[in-house]
Design a protein around this motif. Structure first.
Motif, PDB file in Angstrom:
ATOM      1  N   THR A  52     -80.468  65.805  13.057  1.00  0.00           N
ATOM      2  CA  THR A  52     -79.613  66.726  13.522  1.00  0.00           C
ATOM      3  C   THR A  52     -79.763  68.304  12.249  1.00  0.00           C
ATOM      4  N   GLU A  53     -79.220  67.361  11.006  1.00  0.00           N
ATOM      5  CA  GLU A  53     -79.275  68.631   9.609  1.00  0.00           C
ATOM      6  C   GLU A  53     -80.690  69.087   9.693  1.00  0.00           C
ATOM      7  N   ARG A  54     -81.544  68.497   9.778  1.00  0.00           N
ATOM      8  CA  ARG A  54     -82.851  68.864  10.088  1.00  0.00           C
ATOM      9  C   ARG A  54     -83.275  69.922  11.115  1.00  0.00           C
ATOM     10  N   GLU A  55     -82.560  69.162  12.242  1.00  0.00           N
ATOM     11  CA  GLU A  55     -83.101  70.140  12.813  1.00  0.00           C
ATOM     12  C   GLU A  55     -82.356  71.421  12.701  1.00  0.00           C
ATOM     13  N   ALA A  56     -81.033  71.858  12.749  1.00  0.00           N
ATOM     14  CA  ALA A  56     -80.372  72.846  12.403  1.00  0.00           C
ATOM     15  C   ALA A  56     -80.541  73.539  10.664  1.00  0.00           C
ATOM     16  N   GLY A  57     -81.234  73.116  10.435  1.00  0.00           N
ATOM     17  CA  GLY A  57     -81.515  73.824   8.741  1.00  0.00           C
ATOM     18  C   GLY A  57     -80.715  74.253   8.288  1.00  0.00           C
ATOM     19  N   GLY A  58     -78.925  72.774   8.316  1.00  0.00           N
ATOM     20  CA  GLY A  58     -77.910  72.966   7.225  1.00  0.00           C
ATOM     21  C   GLY A  58     -77.459  71.912   7.025  1.00  0.00           C
ATOM     22  N   THR A  59     -76.160  71.846   6.727  1.00  0.00           N
ATOM     23  CA  THR A  59     -75.510  70.623   6.040  1.00  0.00           C
ATOM     24  C   THR A  59     -74.314  71.114   6.184  1.00  0.00           C
ATOM     25  N   GLY A  60     -73.318  69.473   6.947  1.00  0.00           N
ATOM     26  CA  GLY A  60     -72.169  70.308   6.193  1.00  0.00           C
ATOM     27  C   GLY A  60     -70.666  68.929   6.839  1.00  0.00           C
ATOM     28  N   PRO A  61     -69.808  69.194   6.678  1.00  0.00           N
ATOM     29  CA  PRO A  61     -68.849  67.604   7.402  1.00  0.00           C
ATOM     30  C   PRO A  61     -69.392  67.536   8.822  1.00  0.00           C
ATOM     31  N   VAL A  62     -68.666  65.783   8.647  1.00  0.00           N
ATOM     32  CA  VAL A  62     -69.068  64.782  10.269  1.00  0.00           C
ATOM     33  C   VAL A  62     -67.799  64.700  10.910  1.00  0.00           C
ATOM     34  N   GLY A  63     -67.409  65.352  12.047  1.00  0.00           N
ATOM     35  CA  GLY A  63     -66.686  64.959  12.960  1.00  0.00           C
ATOM     36  C   GLY A  63     -66.849  63.362  13.673  1.00  0.00           C
ATOM     37  N   ILE A  64     -66.157  62.604  14.233  1.00  0.00           N
ATOM     38  CA  ILE A  64     -66.728  61.370  15.246  1.00  0.00           C
ATOM     39  C   ILE A  64     -65.578  61.573  16.104  1.00  0.00           C
ATOM     40  N   GLY A  65     -65.560  61.249  17.816  1.00  0.00           N
ATOM     41  CA  GLY A  65     -65.256  60.814  18.697  1.00  0.00           C
ATOM     42  C   GLY A  65     -65.254  59.055  19.153  1.00  0.00           C
ATOM     43  N   ILE A  66     -64.297  58.573  19.134  1.00  0.00           N
ATOM     44  CA  ILE A  66     -64.747  57.278  19.298  1.00  0.00           C
ATOM     45  C   ILE A  66     -63.444  56.995  20.627  1.00  0.00           C
ATOM     46  N   PRO A  67     -63.710  56.246  21.698  1.00  0.00           N
ATOM     47  CA  PRO A  67     -62.916  55.721  22.457  1.00  0.00           C
ATOM     48  C   PRO A  67     -62.151  55.117  21.834  1.00  0.00           C
ATOM     49  N   GLY A  68     -61.377  54.914  20.917  1.00  0.00           N
ATOM     50  CA  GLY A  68     -60.437  54.439  20.881  1.00  0.00           C
ATOM     51  C   GLY A  68     -59.799  54.731  19.644  1.00  0.00           C
ATOM     52  N   THR A  69     -59.162  54.600  18.130  1.00  0.00           N
ATOM     53  CA  THR A  69     -58.470  55.132  16.913  1.00  0.00           C
ATOM     54  C   THR A  69     -58.943  54.592  15.818  1.00  0.00           C
ATOM     55  N   VAL A 291     -68.165  66.558  22.136  1.00  0.00           N
ATOM     56  CA  VAL A 291     -69.231  66.107  21.141  1.00  0.00           C
ATOM     57  C   VAL A 291     -68.539  68.099  20.283  1.00  0.00           C
ATOM     58  N   ARG A 292     -68.790  68.307  20.797  1.00  0.00           N
ATOM     59  CA  ARG A 292     -67.947  69.632  20.266  1.00  0.00           C
ATOM     60  C   ARG A 292     -66.496  69.649  19.392  1.00  0.00           C
ATOM     61  N   GLY A 293     -65.699  69.238  20.105  1.00  0.00           N
ATOM     62  CA  GLY A 293     -64.371  68.617  19.978  1.00  0.00           C
ATOM     63  C   GLY A 293     -64.462  67.696  18.756  1.00  0.00           C
ATOM     64  N   ALA A 294     -65.414  67.114  18.960  1.00  0.00           N
ATOM     65  CA  ALA A 294     -65.623  66.095  17.211  1.00  0.00           C
ATOM     66  C   ALA A 294     -66.249  67.016  15.388  1.00  0.00           C
ATOM     67  N   ALA A 295     -66.980  67.882  16.217  1.00  0.00           N
ATOM     68  CA  ALA A 295     -67.716  69.828  15.485  1.00  0.00           C
ATOM     69  C   ALA A 295     -66.262  69.798  14.731  1.00  0.00           C
ATOM     70  N   TRP A 296     -65.346  70.279  15.387  1.00  0.00           N
ATOM     71  CA  TRP A 296     -64.340  71.150  15.327  1.00  0.00           C
ATOM     72  C   TRP A 296     -62.605  70.505  14.400  1.00  0.00           C
ATOM     73  N   LEU A 297     -63.270  69.300  14.059  1.00  0.00           N
ATOM     74  CA  LEU A 297     -62.380  68.512  13.804  1.00  0.00           C
ATOM     75  C   LEU A 297     -62.495  68.599  12.066  1.00  0.00           C
ATOM     76  N   TRP A 298     -64.052  69.815  11.760  1.00  0.00           N
ATOM     77  CA  TRP A 298     -63.649  70.449  10.128  1.00  0.00           C
ATOM     78  C   TRP A 298     -62.955  71.747  10.392  1.00  0.00           C
ATOM     79  N   PRO A 299     -62.244  72.073  10.934  1.00  0.00           N
ATOM     80  CA  PRO A 299     -62.281  73.658  11.023  1.00  0.00           C
ATOM     81  C   PRO A 299     -62.547  74.876  10.273  1.00  0.00           C
ATOM     82  N   VAL A 300     -63.335  75.729  10.498  1.00  0.00           N
ATOM     83  CA  VAL A 300     -63.715  76.673  10.002  1.00  0.00           C
ATOM     84  C   VAL A 300     -63.110  77.611   8.686  1.00  0.00           C
ATOM     85  N   GLY A 301     -63.652  76.897   7.852  1.00  0.00           N
ATOM     86  CA  GLY A 301     -63.566  77.230   6.106  1.00  0.00           C
ATOM     87  C   GLY A 301     -63.565  75.830   5.602  1.00  0.00           C
ATOM     88  N   THR A 302     -63.307  74.802   5.623  1.00  0.00           N
ATOM     89  CA  THR A 302     -63.259  73.945   5.115  1.00  0.00           C
ATOM     90  C   THR A 302     -64.581  73.348   4.801  1.00  0.00           C
TER      91      THR A 302
END
Ligand SMILES: [Zn+2]
Length: 302
Positions: A52-69, A291-302
């Motif tokens: 994903t990072e190679r295709e996007a040409g960038g790197t950053g924090p990772v958020g994961i949504g799982i069916p549990g906690t 999947v979008r919400g998992a990415a938003w686990l790291w708000p803008v600026g983090t």
């Protein structure tokens, strides 16, 4: 390297990863079948993140949504229907492999966060995101942050009892949680199919019921009306406690045409107020919200 946010939706059958740019624009997406082993899942996640990072040409924090906690007591995954994750420290194991922080959260919370961030609940202060699918769940977002709660079950309204039950709704169908008459037993897809079959004798899938509903079939129409009434009762008790600005409907059942409008109208009979200002809306991002919400686990600026 560009700064991106990586979101992963770790489901029971597929894993999806995306990279979002600073304004929420999707830069890349990868999807694979879920390996049903823990070590295999970790390997797959590391590989997907690299792709994903190679295709996007960038790197950053990772958020994961799982069916549990991840339990705050033990640090281990619990309540996951992807049972091979249970008992493992998913976030710590992945952090170790990636060499950077990882946030893991319940997938219903990720749905709510996605819709609250740039979806149907954008700009609202309190958003209740509802999943009406194989199961019934939910997540709460307040001022852009997921509300998790002391047990990490905030928003899990599916195992509350159906409110204001009619005589023929008592005690209600048995639920896997051990109780009878949980909201989930009425409002999940299987719950609606069971209700339709009990009334008509026809063992139809929810897809077939939805088709019959569009064609005006009386049995399907009656099942839908019961469904709307129960949804409104279930949501009303949430509104009485949480008083959200917006309720976003998600999951397969939310695709029933007109459901959010009909639920909005029916809500007025049950909420403890003269005029309901809470808006009931359909989700904007559909299957991509997790999947979008998992990415938003790291708000803008983090
Ligand atoms: Zn239950």
């Amino acid at each position: 390297m560009t700064r991106v946010r990586i979101g992963i939706d770790l489901g029971g059958t597929k894993i999806e990863a995306i990279a979002l740019g600073p304004s929420g624009d999707e830069l890349s997406r990868v999807r694979i079948r879920t390996p049903r082993r823990y070590e295999g899942t970790l390997d797959a996640l590391v590989e997907m993140i690299a792709t994903t990072e190679r295709e996007a040409g960038g790197t950053g924090p990772v958020g994961i949504g799982i069916p549990g906690t991840v339990s705050p007591v033990t640090g281990l995954v619990k309540n996951a229907n992807s049972t091979w994750l249970i008992g493992h420290p998913l976030d710590r194991d992945l952090e170790e492999r990636l060499g950077r922080p990882v946030r893991v959260m319940n997938d219903a919370n990720c749905f709510a966060l996605s819709e609250a961030s740039d979806g149907a609940g954008a700009g609202a202060s309190v958003v209740f995101g509802v999943i009406l699918g194989t199961g019934v769940g939910g997540g709460i977002v307040v001022d852009g942050k997921p509300l998790q709660g002391a047990q990490l079950i905030a928003g899990e309204w599916g195992h509350n009892p159906l409110p204001w039950p009619e005589d023929d709704e008592r005690p209600g169908p048995p639920c896997y949680c051990g109780k009878h008459g949980c909201i989930e037993t009425f409002l999940s897809g299987p719950g609606m199919a069971r209700d339709h079959e009990a009334a008509t004798g026809r063992a139809w899938s929810t897809h077939r019921i939805a088709d019959a509903l569009s064609a005006g079939d009386p049995g399907a129409v009656a099942a839908y009306r019961r469904y709307v009434g129960r949804l409104a009762r279930g949501l009303a008790t949430v509104v009485n406690v949480l008083d959200p600005d917006v309720i976003v409907l998600g999951g397969g059942m939310s695709n029933l045409p007109g459901l959010h409008e009909d639920a909005q109208e029916a809500l007025a009979s049950w909420v403890f107020t003269d005029q309901v200002r809470t808006r009931v809306v359909r989700n904007l991002h559909g299957d991509s919200s997790g999947v979008r919400g998992a990415a938003w686990l790291w708000p803008v600026g983090t």
